[in-house]
Write a protein that holds these residues in place. Structure first.
Motif, PDB file in Angstrom:
ATOM      1  N   VAL A  30      33.475 -22.070 -58.424  1.00  0.00           N
ATOM      2  CA  VAL A  30      34.322 -23.262 -58.473  1.00  0.00           C
ATOM      3  C   VAL A  30      33.778 -24.280 -59.459  1.00  0.00           C
ATOM      4  O   VAL A  30      34.525 -24.925 -60.184  1.00  0.00           O
ATOM      5  CB  VAL A  30      34.439 -23.906 -57.068  1.00  0.00           C
ATOM      6  N   GLY A  31      32.478 -24.447 -59.513  1.00  0.00           N
ATOM      7  CA  GLY A  31      31.860 -25.455 -60.371  1.00  0.00           C
ATOM      8  C   GLY A  31      32.016 -26.839 -59.765  1.00  0.00           C
ATOM      9  O   GLY A  31      32.378 -26.995 -58.603  1.00  0.00           O
ATOM     10  N   GLY A  32      31.747 -27.843 -60.525  1.00  0.00           N
ATOM     11  CA  GLY A  32      31.878 -29.207 -60.038  1.00  0.00           C
ATOM     12  C   GLY A  32      33.337 -29.626 -59.951  1.00  0.00           C
ATOM     13  O   GLY A  32      34.147 -29.236 -60.777  1.00  0.00           O
ATOM     14  N   LEU A  33      33.656 -30.426 -58.973  1.00  0.00           N
ATOM     15  CA  LEU A  33      35.029 -30.878 -58.804  1.00  0.00           C
ATOM     16  C   LEU A  33      35.398 -31.948 -59.815  1.00  0.00           C
ATOM     17  O   LEU A  33      36.568 -32.136 -60.116  1.00  0.00           O
ATOM     18  CB  LEU A  33      35.225 -31.402 -57.379  1.00  0.00           C
ATOM     19  N   GLN A  34      34.415 -32.659 -60.350  1.00  0.00           N
ATOM     20  CA  GLN A  34      34.662 -33.734 -61.304  1.00  0.00           C
ATOM     21  C   GLN A  34      34.262 -33.370 -62.734  1.00  0.00           C
ATOM     22  O   GLN A  34      34.339 -34.212 -63.616  1.00  0.00           O
ATOM     23  CB  GLN A  34      33.896 -34.998 -60.876  1.00  0.00           C
ATOM     24  N   VAL A  35      33.840 -32.131 -62.991  1.00  0.00           N
ATOM     25  CA  VAL A  35      33.431 -31.715 -64.335  1.00  0.00           C
ATOM     26  C   VAL A  35      34.667 -31.259 -65.100  1.00  0.00           C
ATOM     27  O   VAL A  35      35.353 -30.322 -64.697  1.00  0.00           O
ATOM     28  CB  VAL A  35      32.395 -30.570 -64.279  1.00  0.00           C
ATOM     29  N   CYS A  58      22.530 -29.620 -63.699  1.00  0.00           N
ATOM     30  CA  CYS A  58      23.254 -28.829 -62.705  1.00  0.00           C
ATOM     31  C   CYS A  58      24.757 -28.763 -62.960  1.00  0.00           C
ATOM     32  O   CYS A  58      25.381 -27.739 -62.731  1.00  0.00           O
ATOM     33  CB  CYS A  58      22.984 -29.360 -61.305  1.00  0.00           C
ATOM     34  N   ALA A  59      25.350 -29.838 -63.450  1.00  0.00           N
ATOM     35  CA  ALA A  59      26.795 -29.855 -63.703  1.00  0.00           C
ATOM     36  C   ALA A  59      27.215 -28.790 -64.718  1.00  0.00           C
ATOM     37  O   ALA A  59      28.352 -28.333 -64.702  1.00  0.00           O
ATOM     38  CB  ALA A  59      27.224 -31.232 -64.189  1.00  0.00           C
ATOM     39  N   MET A  60      26.320 -28.355 -65.575  1.00  0.00           N
ATOM     40  CA  MET A  60      26.626 -27.354 -66.597  1.00  0.00           C
ATOM     41  C   MET A  60      26.085 -25.968 -66.240  1.00  0.00           C
ATOM     42  O   MET A  60      26.129 -25.057 -67.048  1.00  0.00           O
ATOM     43  CB  MET A  60      26.045 -27.781 -67.947  1.00  0.00           C
ATOM     44  N   CYS A  61      25.586 -25.792 -65.021  1.00  0.00           N
ATOM     45  CA  CYS A  61      24.968 -24.524 -64.604  1.00  0.00           C
ATOM     46  C   CYS A  61      25.960 -23.637 -63.846  1.00  0.00           C
ATOM     47  O   CYS A  61      26.781 -24.121 -63.074  1.00  0.00           O
ATOM     48  CB  CYS A  61      23.761 -24.816 -63.718  1.00  0.00           C
ATOM     49  N   ARG A  62      25.854 -22.326 -64.039  1.00  0.00           N
ATOM     50  CA  ARG A  62      26.760 -21.398 -63.378  1.00  0.00           C
ATOM     51  C   ARG A  62      26.494 -21.284 -61.877  1.00  0.00           C
ATOM     52  O   ARG A  62      27.360 -20.839 -61.142  1.00  0.00           O
ATOM     53  CB  ARG A  62      26.678 -20.031 -64.023  1.00  0.00           C
ATOM     54  N   TYR A  63      25.341 -21.656 -61.393  1.00  0.00           N
ATOM     55  CA  TYR A  63      25.024 -21.536 -59.970  1.00  0.00           C
ATOM     56  C   TYR A  63      25.426 -22.761 -59.155  1.00  0.00           C
ATOM     57  O   TYR A  63      25.418 -22.719 -57.935  1.00  0.00           O
ATOM     58  CB  TYR A  63      23.527 -21.287 -59.781  1.00  0.00           C
ATOM     59  N   TRP A  64      25.763 -23.841 -59.815  1.00  0.00           N
ATOM     60  CA  TRP A  64      26.103 -25.078 -59.117  1.00  0.00           C
ATOM     61  C   TRP A  64      27.506 -24.955 -58.557  1.00  0.00           C
ATOM     62  O   TRP A  64      28.488 -24.918 -59.283  1.00  0.00           O
ATOM     63  CB  TRP A  64      25.985 -26.252 -60.075  1.00  0.00           C
TER      64      TRP A  64
END
Length: 68
Positions: A23-28, A13-19
Motif C-alpha cells: 500500500v505504501g504511505g497514505l499521504q505519499v 521510510c516514506a520512499m521504502c518498499r517495506y513501509w
C-alpha cells in the motif's frame, strides 16, 4: 497536515518498499508536473514490514529498498 518534498532516492521510510507493504504511505504522492519529487507527510506513521515496528515517514534505517 504538513507536507514536505523529497527525491524518490532519499533513504527515508516514506520512499521504502517495506513501509506499509504494497500500500505504501497514505499521504505519499508524486508532485504534479515534477516527476522527480514526491510530497509526503513526515508525521505519518505506518508499519515497517521488514523490521515489524511502527515508524514515521521521515525515519530511515539500513534495510531501505527503493519503492518508486
Amino acid at each position: 497536515m504538513t507536507t514536505k518534498l523529497t527525491n524518490p532516492r532519499s533513504k527515508i521510510c516514506a520512499m521504502c518498499r517495506y513501509w506499509n507493504g504494497p500500500v505504501g504511505g497514505l499521504q505519499v504522492k508524486p508532485k504534479v508536473n515534477s516527476p522527480n519529487f514526491f510530497m509526503f507527510d513526515p508525521n505519518e506513521k505506518q508499519t515497517c514490514y521488514k523490521h515489524h515496528f511502527v515508524r514515521a515517514a521521515w525515519t530511515s534505517c539500513t534495510g531501505w529498498e527503493k519503492r518508486y
